[in-house]
Design an enzyme around this catalytic site. Structure first.
Site, PDB file in Angstrom:
ATOM      1  N   HIS A 144      -7.807  -5.372  -0.663  1.00 65.18           N
ATOM      2  CA  HIS A 144      -6.706  -4.739   0.046  1.00 65.18           C
ATOM      3  C   HIS A 144      -6.564  -5.248   1.476  1.00 65.18           C
ATOM      4  O   HIS A 144      -5.474  -5.184   2.051  1.00 65.18           O
ATOM      5  CB  HIS A 144      -6.944  -3.217   0.073  1.00 65.18           C
ATOM      6  CG  HIS A 144      -5.714  -2.406   0.272  1.00 65.18           C
ATOM      7  ND1 HIS A 144      -4.871  -2.068  -0.764  1.00 65.18           N
ATOM      8  CD2 HIS A 144      -5.178  -1.835   1.372  1.00 65.18           C
ATOM      9  CE1 HIS A 144      -3.881  -1.331  -0.306  1.00 65.18           C
ATOM     10  NE2 HIS A 144      -4.044  -1.175   0.998  1.00 65.18           N
ATOM     11  N   SER A 189       0.847  -1.186   0.000  1.00 62.98           N
ATOM     12  CA  SER A 189       0.000   0.000   0.000  1.00 62.98           C
ATOM     13  C   SER A 189       0.888   1.244   0.000  1.00 62.98           C
ATOM     14  O   SER A 189       1.706   1.421  -0.909  1.00 62.98           O
ATOM     15  CB  SER A 189      -0.950  -0.044   1.197  1.00 62.98           C
ATOM     16  OG  SER A 189      -1.964   0.910   1.086  1.00 62.98           O
TER      17      SER A 189
END
Length: 700
Positions: free
Chosen positions: A673, A553
């Site tokens: 995610h 990320s």
């Protein structure tokens, strides 16, 4: 793999003038997720990675080791409603955690089991909140990693569905009113009510009557505010006070309001400002003693706790706050709990701190803030998330973990300051003998930065340079503190060294530390990371030819910048779910909520900040780049995989390293995610660790 070629990727002759900057974007066509060209390229990349993956030595063994270490499972802190508690636990062999409840000493009851709901393992439990009486439970599920959070309400005793599903509830908390008939929550506007490509924004706070259609909900707050605003609502235990918080995206500041529901209709609360337009993060809670407790970094970047009168004539504005727990010059305040039951002669407040990323819990007199003592912890690790009984009591529960200890829930009895184990991780595995040591080093500008180095055995110094992984994040006020990690343990038990750098941009040293690594200061984060690598090399832990770096990320952005700025310093890079095109990042996923962290390309000065480090725009043809593995998740609704697609194509075109240091893409479907099933975690870990092992020389 000695003979292979990268899938062809068409290069556009595309250069635009953006705010006076000449910006090239040769792989813009990758942004079209409907194109056959992109689909064909992705299919070819999958074939390339698949053939490479089959030859990765030790992959199956590493995946199996991670799966074994995940077998400890975990248990979470309990939430209490009278004698009923609610908690999550993942048992050995289970793919996901399960939400349980137990009344007194009776047998536990399953409330939400994601695998029972969806045997494929693709459904995850995102959030849950019992009502104030413990009779109803609101919980949120999402499927396939999309994090879209459908909200449902069930009867705790029978398990029967009472309400829902309600859609568009991503990142919504639920604030119950007493009696369980209604709650405040956050919901996005429907897609047809907002401009195209903005359906992931435009939240509002509503009051929902349990059992009524969601389209009859009463709008409470959010009309006319910025589309990227996030909201939070809470209601005091007695139902008198409503608090609403609003923050612009992920900004380290918020506005805050209070309403007295005893004097105004819950469907039309009379909201008064606590703070607005102030550059500070503040949260409040109503104490059972009538005081309002204020947790803030206003004038205290490391945090403080103040008290005020919520019903005073001046309102609970900052000018009325009186410090109860003052700022510590070296520790960061991270949370607190109040123990004020009738069993105690002297009500106390527990304050949770991190001192240079290591946890402490101190005990204070609730009336004066005077420090009375410190809670003993099992080791140098992470402790927090303290919970107490909402009606008051003498007990607090909190989780402790470190690099070799899976989550354990500890119970503090404030009557005698004793600490006992309330619940340990349900599984037992043989954990390798490792040592974690904290190292302080200097960054490029002389700033002292700390790093934890984990290696096998109990020695204090390296026995010689060897394969190592350096991990970092450096953003969004997030601290990297010790925690049980099967990834780290699998790598270290195989003979490697694992280092975690506490970079600027995080919260390890408070809000000033965060701001020293955001917006125009972002290069500090990368300098801290390079200096961490140089320290590991200088101190004899590793060499450039044996050092891999890893991040996901915002950490994917970190390692993307590292490999383009200092390619000679690293042998291998694992770059997961990354941001890499910082000129166009706001166009994808939740990107516009992050321009308070990174800056926006629509502002010429801020575009200059972004272009100065944007990894995609710093790929240079003919450079001997490290081996790179991009891992992305096609249902990722936070960071669009297109960042990795464009960067992968650019590096495959530019690198001069050839098959000795390949650039590869691992794209996984039906996950996003965040949370995923245990088996998928183990497979991903096996691939990434084996990739790092191959290019750092670690023999598994």
């Amino acid at each position: 793999m000695s003979e292979f070629s990268y899938p062809p990727a068409r290069r556009l002759d595309l250069t635009e003038d953006i705010g006076g900057h000449q910006v090239s974007d040769p792989y813009r066509w990758q942004e079209d997720d409907t194109s056959a060209e992109r689909a064909g390229w992705l299919s070819a990349q999958a074939d390339l990675f698949g053939s490479f993956r089959d030859e990765l030595p030790g992959r199956d063994r590493l995946a199996a080791r991670v799966r074994e270490l995940l077998g400890t499972g975990y248990v979470g802190t309990p939430a209490w409603r009278g004698e009923r508690c609610f908690y999550t636990r993942r048992d050995p062999g289970a793919e996901h955690g399960v939400l349980y409840t137990r009344l007194g000493d009776s047998a536990e009851q399953v409330l939400v089991d994601p695998v029972a709901i969806d045997p494929s393992g693709l459904t995850t439990l995102d959030a849950w909140q019992p009502d104030k009486e413990g009779r109803l439970l609101a919980y949120q599920l999402s499927e396939g990693g999309d994090e879209e959070s459908l909200l449902r309400v069930i009867d705790v005793t029978t398990g029967s569905l009472v309400d829902g599903p309600i859609d568009r509830c991503r990142y919504s908390n639920v604030a119950w009113l007493p009696g369980g008939k209604a709650f405040y929550y956050t919901r996005r506007l429907p897609p047809e009510a907002v401009p195209d490509r903005e359906s992931q924004y435009h939240r509002r706070v509503y009051l929902h009557q349990v059992g009524a259609p969601a389209d009859e909900d009463v709008l409470i707050f959010g009309e006319g505010r910025d589309k990227t605003d996030y909201y939070g609502a809470s209601v005091s235990r007695d139902g008198r006070w409503l608090f609403i918080s609003a923050s612009r995206g992920t900004a380290p500041r918020n506005d805050l309001w209070i309403a007295d529901l005893s004097e105004s209709d819950p469907a039309s609360p009379d909201l008064r400002v606590i703070q607005e337009g102030i550059d500070a993060q503040t949260s409040v809670r109503a104490g059972r003693d009538g005081r309002l407790y204020v947790f803030t970094d206003l004038g205290a970047p490391r945090g403080r706790i103040a008290v005020t009168d919520p019903a005073g004539s001046r309102g609970p504005a900052p000018g009325t706050w009186r410090d109860l727990i003052s700022e510590d010059p070296e520790a960061v305040l991270s949370g607190y709990a109040i123990l004020d039951g009738p069993e105690l002669d002297r009500p106390v407040l527990l304050a949770e701190w991190t001192r240079h990323a290591l946890s402490e819990i101190t005990v204070h007199d609730l009336a004066t803030g005077e420090r009375m003592g410190q809670v003993p912890l099992p080791g140098l690790g992470t402790a927090g998330g303290a919970s107490e009984r909402p009606e008051g009591g003498h007990e607090a529960w909190f989780v402790y973990t470190d690099y070799t200890t899976s989550s354990v829930v500890l119970r503090l009895d404030a009557r005698d300051s004793s600490v006992t184990t309330w619940a340990a991780a349900p599984g037992s595995v043989q954990v390798p003998d490792v040592t974690a040591r904290q190292v302080t080093y200097q960054s490029k500008d002389g700033t002292a930065v700390r790093m934890l180095v984990i290696s096998s055995g109990s020695g204090d110094v390296p026995t010689g340079p060897g394969p190592a992984i350096l991990y970092g994040y450096g953003g969004f006020d997030i601290s990297l503190t010790p925690a049980y990690s099967p990834n780290i343990l699998a790598w270290v038990s195989a003979g490697g060294v694992y280092a975690i750098a506490n970079l600027r941009g995080g919260n390890e040293e408070g809000e000033e530390w965060h701001r020293a690594g955001m917006l125009g200061n972002k290069q500090n984060v990368f300098d801290d990371f390079h200096a961490a690598a140089e320290t590991l090399i200088r101190d004899g832990w590793t060499t450039p030819g044996q050092l891999a770096i890893s991040g996901g990320s915002n950490g994917g952005l970190l390692v993307g910048a590292a490999l383009t700025q200092r390619p000679e310093l690293y042998a291998a890079v694992v770059c997961s779910a990354p941001l890499l095109d910082m000129v166009r990042y706001e166009r994808f996923g939740l990107g516009q909520t992050w321009n308070v962290e990174y800056g926006t390309a629509s502002d010429p000065e801020q575009l200059g900040w972004l272009l100065a480090y944007s990894p995609y725009h710093h790929v240079t043809e003919g450079t001997r780049y490290p081996a790179v593995l991009f891992t992305v998740f096609t249902n990722d609704t936070r960071v669009d995989p297109v960042h990795a697609y464009k960067m992968c194509a650019a590096l495959q075109h530019a690198t001069s390293s050839g098959p000795e240091r390949p650039v590869l893409l691992r794209a996984e479907a039906q996950v996003g995610h965040g949370a995923r099933a245990v088996s998928r975690m183990a497979e991903l870990s096996g691939d990434t660790l084996a990739f790092a092992a191959r290019y750092t020389g670690l023999t598994v």
